[in-house]
Design a protein around this motif. Sequence first.
Motif, PDB file in Angstrom:
ATOM      1  N   LEU A 277      -6.345  -6.477   0.433  1.00 59.01           N
ATOM      2  CA  LEU A 277      -5.460  -5.398   0.019  1.00 59.01           C
ATOM      3  C   LEU A 277      -4.349  -5.949  -0.877  1.00 59.01           C
ATOM      4  O   LEU A 277      -3.686  -6.924  -0.521  1.00 59.01           O
ATOM      5  CB  LEU A 277      -4.838  -4.738   1.254  1.00 59.01           C
ATOM      6  CG  LEU A 277      -3.761  -3.680   1.025  1.00 59.01           C
ATOM      7  CD1 LEU A 277      -4.345  -2.469   0.326  1.00 59.01           C
ATOM      8  CD2 LEU A 277      -3.125  -3.279   2.347  1.00 59.01           C
TER       9      LEU A 277
ATOM     10  N   ARG B  31       0.949   3.980  -3.026  1.00 61.32           N
ATOM     11  CA  ARG B  31       0.604   5.388  -2.768  1.00 61.32           C
ATOM     12  C   ARG B  31       1.753   6.336  -3.110  1.00 61.32           C
ATOM     13  O   ARG B  31       1.514   7.527  -3.357  1.00 61.32           O
ATOM     14  CB  ARG B  31       0.185   5.552  -1.305  1.00 61.32           C
ATOM     15  CG  ARG B  31      -1.170   4.952  -0.981  1.00 61.32           C
ATOM     16  CD  ARG B  31      -1.483   5.059   0.502  1.00 61.32           C
ATOM     17  NE  ARG B  31      -2.756   4.460   0.831  1.00 61.32           N
ATOM     18  CZ  ARG B  31      -3.930   5.081   0.794  1.00 61.32           C
ATOM     19  NH1 ARG B  31      -3.972   6.366   0.449  1.00 61.32           N
ATOM     20  NH2 ARG B  31      -5.043   4.466   1.107  1.00 61.32           N
TER      21      ARG B  31
ATOM     22  N   GLN C   9     -11.934   0.830  -2.144  1.00 64.09           N
ATOM     23  CA  GLN C   9     -11.148   1.759  -2.946  1.00 64.09           C
ATOM     24  C   GLN C   9     -10.175   1.017  -3.859  1.00 64.09           C
ATOM     25  O   GLN C   9      -9.785  -0.121  -3.584  1.00 64.09           O
ATOM     26  CB  GLN C   9     -10.367   2.720  -2.054  1.00 64.09           C
ATOM     27  CG  GLN C   9     -11.220   3.667  -1.238  1.00 64.09           C
ATOM     28  CD  GLN C   9     -10.388   4.632  -0.436  1.00 64.09           C
ATOM     29  OE1 GLN C   9      -9.353   4.270   0.128  1.00 64.09           O
ATOM     30  NE2 GLN C   9     -10.814   5.892  -0.373  1.00 64.09           N
TER      31      GLN C   9
ATOM     32  N   LEU D 287      -7.416  -1.451  -2.703  1.00 65.46           N
ATOM     33  CA  LEU D 287      -7.085  -1.010  -1.357  1.00 65.46           C
ATOM     34  C   LEU D 287      -8.212  -1.446  -0.416  1.00 65.46           C
ATOM     35  O   LEU D 287      -9.085  -2.214  -0.795  1.00 65.46           O
ATOM     36  CB  LEU D 287      -6.911   0.513  -1.330  1.00 65.46           C
ATOM     37  CG  LEU D 287      -5.848   1.094  -2.260  1.00 65.46           C
ATOM     38  CD1 LEU D 287      -5.877   2.620  -2.213  1.00 65.46           C
ATOM     39  CD2 LEU D 287      -4.455   0.593  -1.883  1.00 65.46           C
ATOM     40  N   ASN D 288      -8.190  -0.960   0.799  1.00 65.02           N
ATOM     41  CA  ASN D 288      -9.278  -1.260   1.736  1.00 65.02           C
ATOM     42  C   ASN D 288     -10.455  -0.324   1.516  1.00 65.02           C
ATOM     43  O   ASN D 288     -10.365   0.682   0.817  1.00 65.02           O
ATOM     44  CB  ASN D 288      -8.771  -1.145   3.172  1.00 65.02           C
ATOM     45  CG  ASN D 288      -7.755  -2.232   3.525  1.00 65.02           C
ATOM     46  OD1 ASN D 288      -7.875  -3.372   3.072  1.00 65.02           O
ATOM     47  ND2 ASN D 288      -6.764  -1.878   4.323  1.00 65.02           N
TER      48      ASN D 288
ATOM     49  N   ALA E 211       0.825  -1.207   0.000  1.00 60.43           N
ATOM     50  CA  ALA E 211       0.000   0.000   0.000  1.00 60.43           C
ATOM     51  C   ALA E 211       0.860   1.257   0.000  1.00 60.43           C
ATOM     52  O   ALA E 211       0.542   2.246  -0.680  1.00 60.43           O
ATOM     53  CB  ALA E 211      -0.936  -0.001   1.200  1.00 60.43           C
ATOM     54  N   ASN E 212       1.951   1.233   0.745  1.00 57.19           N
ATOM     55  CA  ASN E 212       2.833   2.396   0.794  1.00 57.19           C
ATOM     56  C   ASN E 212       3.541   2.618  -0.531  1.00 57.19           C
ATOM     57  O   ASN E 212       3.693   3.755  -0.994  1.00 57.19           O
ATOM     58  CB  ASN E 212       3.854   2.234   1.920  1.00 57.19           C
ATOM     59  CG  ASN E 212       3.218   2.239   3.294  1.00 57.19           C
ATOM     60  OD1 ASN E 212       2.153   2.821   3.479  1.00 57.19           O
ATOM     61  ND2 ASN E 212       3.855   1.588   4.250  1.00 57.19           N
TER      62      ASN E 212
ATOM     63  N   ILE F 153      -6.865   7.498  -6.510  1.00 55.05           N
ATOM     64  CA  ILE F 153      -7.697   6.559  -5.771  1.00 55.05           C
ATOM     65  C   ILE F 153      -9.148   6.839  -6.103  1.00 55.05           C
ATOM     66  O   ILE F 153      -9.623   7.978  -5.983  1.00 55.05           O
ATOM     67  CB  ILE F 153      -7.451   6.672  -4.256  1.00 55.05           C
ATOM     68  CG1 ILE F 153      -6.010   6.277  -3.925  1.00 55.05           C
ATOM     69  CG2 ILE F 153      -8.437   5.786  -3.488  1.00 55.05           C
ATOM     70  CD1 ILE F 153      -5.620   6.488  -2.473  1.00 55.05           C
TER      71      ILE F 153
ATOM     72  N   ILE G 293      -6.578   1.948  -6.385  1.00 60.27           N
ATOM     73  CA  ILE G 293      -5.587   2.905  -6.855  1.00 60.27           C
ATOM     74  C   ILE G 293      -5.126   2.453  -8.235  1.00 60.27           C
ATOM     75  O   ILE G 293      -4.790   1.275  -8.438  1.00 60.27           O
ATOM     76  CB  ILE G 293      -4.420   3.058  -5.850  1.00 60.27           C
ATOM     77  CG1 ILE G 293      -3.457   4.158  -6.286  1.00 60.27           C
ATOM     78  CG2 ILE G 293      -3.708   1.737  -5.598  1.00 60.27           C
ATOM     79  CD1 ILE G 293      -2.461   4.572  -5.196  1.00 60.27           C
TER      80      ILE G 293
END
Length: 253
Positions: A192, A136, A216, A212-213, A132-133, A226, A218
């Motif tokens: 995720l 993003r 959502q 994503l959670n 996730a990081n 997003i 991305i």
Amino acid sequence: MEYGICNLAIVPMRAEPSDRSEIVSQLLFGEAFEVTEYNNKWAKIVTAIDHYTGWIDRLQFVSLGHIAYKDLQQNPASLTYRAVTQAWKIEDNSIIYLAAGSSLAFLQGTTSYVGSQKFEIIGEIGETDHIANIARSYLNSPYLWGGRTHFGIDCSGYTQVVYRLCGLNLQRDASMQANQGQLVENLAQTKLGDLAFFNNPEGRITHVGIILNDGQIIHASGKVKIDLLDNEGIWSEELKRYTHKLNVIKRFI
């Protein structure tokens, strides 16, 4: 068979041997490939990491021996994880700026050996992180057909590089990636990092994004952003409409 390796930060791969031809992907620093054909100033290549085919300028790579190529296959190079990593080209005292996901081929200490050229890596190369990081970190990167970097990236180039920075290799195009991974039956079962694939009106898969959670996703569409995801597809709050029709969900992690 002849082999080569990219000694520049980013090299365009084209569909045909012409500067006017469509850019289908990009080579990043340190990525190796097979050369299958020459046409004047162009070389047709097949990349080592994803077996993708395209044409590159013969001035934009250096030759690599068969043994060195096989060594890279068996002992994959370390990657750069920061959006930009500086490398000092010792030969001509110049600096090149490496994109995230670049390969530090034949790294000894802080020196990467690319063909006969030596590049001293300046500063830290970073390290892998939670998916996730990493995903993003590309937010607001502009969409670029064929792109693979923070400075321009397409939807499948985005999912490919994010997963590569997590230690997993995906194929290049969305339709190819959709044939990989484990099927997830429905959105209720997603986790995720799962990939959602989307089809055009003809039913062909043309888009992909990272789930994503909290409903959502991305993805790269205009820019990396997003949006909301449901059983219908991607809902864009900006456009107030669905922009992509959901086809299938796959799990890789």
